[in-house]
Design a protein around this motif. Structure first.
Motif, PDB file in Angstrom:
ATOM      1  N   THR A  99       0.842  -1.202   0.000  1.00 52.96           N
ATOM      2  CA  THR A  99       0.000   0.000   0.000  1.00 52.96           C
ATOM      3  C   THR A  99       0.872   1.245   0.000  1.00 52.96           C
ATOM      4  O   THR A  99       1.772   1.367   0.823  1.00 52.96           O
ATOM      5  CB  THR A  99      -0.924   0.010   1.232  1.00 52.96           C
ATOM      6  OG1 THR A  99      -1.655  -1.207   1.234  1.00 52.96           O
ATOM      7  CG2 THR A  99      -1.889   1.168   1.177  1.00 52.96           C
ATOM      8  N   HIS A 112      -0.598   4.464  -0.215  1.00 56.82           N
ATOM      9  CA  HIS A 112      -1.432   5.641   0.064  1.00 56.82           C
ATOM     10  C   HIS A 112      -2.302   5.356   1.288  1.00 56.82           C
ATOM     11  O   HIS A 112      -2.486   4.202   1.676  1.00 56.82           O
ATOM     12  CB  HIS A 112      -2.313   5.950  -1.140  1.00 56.82           C
ATOM     13  CG  HIS A 112      -2.983   4.727  -1.686  1.00 56.82           C
ATOM     14  ND1 HIS A 112      -2.589   4.105  -2.842  1.00 56.82           N
ATOM     15  CD2 HIS A 112      -3.980   3.976  -1.179  1.00 56.82           C
ATOM     16  CE1 HIS A 112      -3.322   3.024  -3.043  1.00 56.82           C
ATOM     17  NE2 HIS A 112      -4.172   2.924  -2.045  1.00 56.82           N
ATOM     18  N   GLU A 144      -6.775   8.841   0.895  1.00 45.38           N
ATOM     19  CA  GLU A 144      -6.295   9.067  -0.474  1.00 45.38           C
ATOM     20  C   GLU A 144      -6.936   8.080  -1.446  1.00 45.38           C
ATOM     21  O   GLU A 144      -7.317   8.444  -2.565  1.00 45.38           O
ATOM     22  CB  GLU A 144      -4.771   8.947  -0.512  1.00 45.38           C
ATOM     23  CG  GLU A 144      -4.077  10.096   0.199  1.00 45.38           C
ATOM     24  CD  GLU A 144      -2.604   9.833   0.478  1.00 45.38           C
ATOM     25  OE1 GLU A 144      -1.929  10.771   0.902  1.00 45.38           O
ATOM     26  OE2 GLU A 144      -2.129   8.701   0.283  1.00 45.38           O
ATOM     27  N   ALA A 145      -7.063   6.819  -1.000  1.00 43.83           N
ATOM     28  CA  ALA A 145      -7.707   5.815  -1.854  1.00 43.83           C
ATOM     29  C   ALA A 145      -9.157   6.210  -2.116  1.00 43.83           C
ATOM     30  O   ALA A 145      -9.657   6.072  -3.246  1.00 43.83           O
ATOM     31  CB  ALA A 145      -7.637   4.442  -1.194  1.00 43.83           C
ATOM     32  N   LEU A 191      -9.215   8.984  -4.668  1.00 34.61           N
ATOM     33  CA  LEU A 191      -8.910   8.461  -5.997  1.00 34.61           C
ATOM     34  C   LEU A 191     -10.139   7.755  -6.589  1.00 34.61           C
ATOM     35  O   LEU A 191     -10.490   7.961  -7.756  1.00 34.61           O
ATOM     36  CB  LEU A 191      -7.727   7.486  -5.885  1.00 34.61           C
ATOM     37  CG  LEU A 191      -7.067   7.050  -7.177  1.00 34.61           C
ATOM     38  CD1 LEU A 191      -6.540   8.247  -7.965  1.00 34.61           C
ATOM     39  CD2 LEU A 191      -5.919   6.074  -6.876  1.00 34.61           C
ATOM     40  N   GLU A 214      -2.885   6.104 -15.210  1.00 34.02           N
ATOM     41  CA  GLU A 214      -2.055   6.182 -14.006  1.00 34.02           C
ATOM     42  C   GLU A 214      -0.587   6.173 -14.418  1.00 34.02           C
ATOM     43  O   GLU A 214      -0.134   5.278 -15.144  1.00 34.02           O
ATOM     44  CB  GLU A 214      -2.311   5.006 -13.063  1.00 34.02           C
ATOM     45  CG  GLU A 214      -1.372   5.082 -11.858  1.00 34.02           C
ATOM     46  CD  GLU A 214      -1.598   3.992 -10.805  1.00 34.02           C
ATOM     47  OE1 GLU A 214      -1.388   4.279  -9.627  1.00 34.02           O
ATOM     48  OE2 GLU A 214      -1.982   2.869 -11.159  1.00 34.02           O
ATOM     49  N   SER A 242      -1.022  -1.014  -6.085  1.00 34.01           N
ATOM     50  CA  SER A 242      -2.046  -0.754  -5.051  1.00 34.01           C
ATOM     51  C   SER A 242      -3.074   0.278  -5.514  1.00 34.01           C
ATOM     52  O   SER A 242      -4.279   0.079  -5.345  1.00 34.01           O
ATOM     53  CB  SER A 242      -1.413  -0.357  -3.720  1.00 34.01           C
ATOM     54  OG  SER A 242      -0.747   0.861  -3.795  1.00 34.01           O
ATOM     55  N   SER A 243      -2.612   1.375  -6.120  1.00 30.79           N
ATOM     56  CA  SER A 243      -3.605   2.358  -6.589  1.00 30.79           C
ATOM     57  C   SER A 243      -4.309   1.866  -7.855  1.00 30.79           C
ATOM     58  O   SER A 243      -5.475   2.201  -8.088  1.00 30.79           O
ATOM     59  CB  SER A 243      -2.968   3.727  -6.803  1.00 30.79           C
ATOM     60  OG  SER A 243      -1.743   3.617  -7.473  1.00 30.79           O
ATOM     61  N   VAL A 260      -7.264   0.092  -6.686  1.00 37.52           N
ATOM     62  CA  VAL A 260      -8.338   1.021  -6.283  1.00 37.52           C
ATOM     63  C   VAL A 260      -9.104   1.467  -7.534  1.00 37.52           C
ATOM     64  O   VAL A 260     -10.336   1.502  -7.571  1.00 37.52           O
ATOM     65  CB  VAL A 260      -7.745   2.257  -5.556  1.00 37.52           C
ATOM     66  CG1 VAL A 260      -8.797   3.324  -5.328  1.00 37.52           C
ATOM     67  CG2 VAL A 260      -7.103   1.839  -4.235  1.00 37.52           C
ATOM     68  N   ASP A 277       1.975   9.665 -10.334  1.00 37.65           N
ATOM     69  CA  ASP A 277       2.671   9.099  -9.165  1.00 37.65           C
ATOM     70  C   ASP A 277       3.907   8.324  -9.639  1.00 37.65           C
ATOM     71  O   ASP A 277       4.227   7.274  -9.121  1.00 37.65           O
ATOM     72  CB  ASP A 277       1.704   8.168  -8.400  1.00 37.65           C
ATOM     73  CG  ASP A 277       2.216   7.793  -7.017  1.00 37.65           C
ATOM     74  OD1 ASP A 277       3.105   8.498  -6.494  1.00 37.65           O
ATOM     75  OD2 ASP A 277       1.717   6.802  -6.461  1.00 37.65           O
ATOM     76  N   HIS A 326       0.185  12.562  -6.490  1.00 34.78           N
ATOM     77  CA  HIS A 326       0.421  11.974  -5.173  1.00 34.78           C
ATOM     78  C   HIS A 326       1.771  12.453  -4.656  1.00 34.78           C
ATOM     79  O   HIS A 326       2.656  12.765  -5.446  1.00 34.78           O
ATOM     80  CB  HIS A 326       0.393  10.438  -5.256  1.00 34.78           C
ATOM     81  CG  HIS A 326       0.303   9.785  -3.914  1.00 34.78           C
ATOM     82  ND1 HIS A 326       1.194   8.857  -3.470  1.00 34.78           N
ATOM     83  CD2 HIS A 326      -0.592   9.965  -2.908  1.00 34.78           C
ATOM     84  CE1 HIS A 326       0.859   8.467  -2.255  1.00 34.78           C
ATOM     85  NE2 HIS A 326      -0.219   9.121  -1.878  1.00 34.78           N
TER      86      HIS A 326
END
Ligand SMILES: C[S@@+](CC[C@H](N)C(=O)[O-])C[C@H]1O[C@@H](n2cnc3c(N)ncnc32)[C@H](O)[C@@H]1O
Length: 209
Positions: A35, A37, A41-42, A45, A57, A64-65, A68, A144, A172
């Motif tokens: 993770t 964030h 933050e998740a 997003l 992205e 991880s993001s 999400v 990011d 980010h």
């Protein structure tokens, strides 16, 4: 299914941080992506991605993001993931950290399998992908990747023109230690520009720590 967290916590840091072991375990689905964030933050997003048709992205790491975003986007949406999996400036990751493109790809594929977006990979520098982008308007660009001041600035320069009316660019680590001043400085200067939306850029550019 990933091994329970309590069990994973028993592994010494030396093992937990070993890039090759992480890649094997992530690819096999034994551990989730690391993770990167907070929950808030998740949530932000996911909120930004809700109803988006196309999201990009920049900087994926273990995914991880991206996971999400997979959960937030519907089956009709496109998710473009951009990462060369090389930290050439040394600003993207802590020393010694690196992710495996294959393992991340497997983790994302599992997450997008049911009712998820169509995932398109770009294993190149985000600045190069943005410069030659022909993928159509983007509703959300999540930056990011290369955290160096030059890299961030270039990401902004090459990507903001691809944002659809009413879309957003989000950053980010804008407040994270070393890059904070630079990121703050140039995101403030970016806010003086207009997006293709013709809306107040302040509503179209978001950044958080
Ligand atoms: C902080 S990590 C990304 C974290 C990810 N967004 C997450 O939440 O899990 C930064 C990533 O940027 C990638 N990267 C470095 N330089 C890049 C560049 N020029 N373009 C795109 N990605 C880059 C690195 O390989 C690394 O995987």
């Amino acid at each position: 299914m990933a091994a329970p967290k309590t069990l994973r916590r028993l592994a010494p840091d030396r093992l937990r941080d070993d890039p090759r072991l992480r890649a094997l375990a992530l690819g096999a689905g034994l551990i989730p992506p690391r993770t990167m964030h907070s929950q808030a933050e998740a949530a932000l997003l996911a909120k930004l991605a809700k109803d988006a048709r196309r999201v990009v992205e920049l900087g994926v790491y273990e995914g991880s993001s991206a996971l999400v975003l997979c959960r937030a986007l519907g089956a009709g949406a496109e998710l473009h993931l951009v990462d060369p999996f090389i930290d050439s400036t040394g600003w993207a990751l802590p020393r010694g950290a690196r992710a495996s493109a294959t393992a991340t790809r497997l983790a994302v594929r599992r997450a997008a399998r049911r009712q998820g977006p169509a995932v398109r990979w770009h294993f190149s520098r985000s600045q190069d992908v943005g410069r030659s982008w022909t993928g159509g308007p983007v509703d959300l660009v999540f930056i990011d990747g290369d955290h160096s001041p030059e890299g961030c600035r270039e990401d902004w320069e090459v990507w903001h023109g691809h944002v659809s009316p009413g879309g957003a660019v989000s950053f980010h680590d804008a407040r994270a230690a070393t890059a904070a001043r630079d990121r703050r400085a140039w995101s403030t200067s970016c806010s003086g520009r207009r997006t293709p939306a013709g809306r107040s850029p302040r509503r179209s550019i978001l950044w958080w720590s």
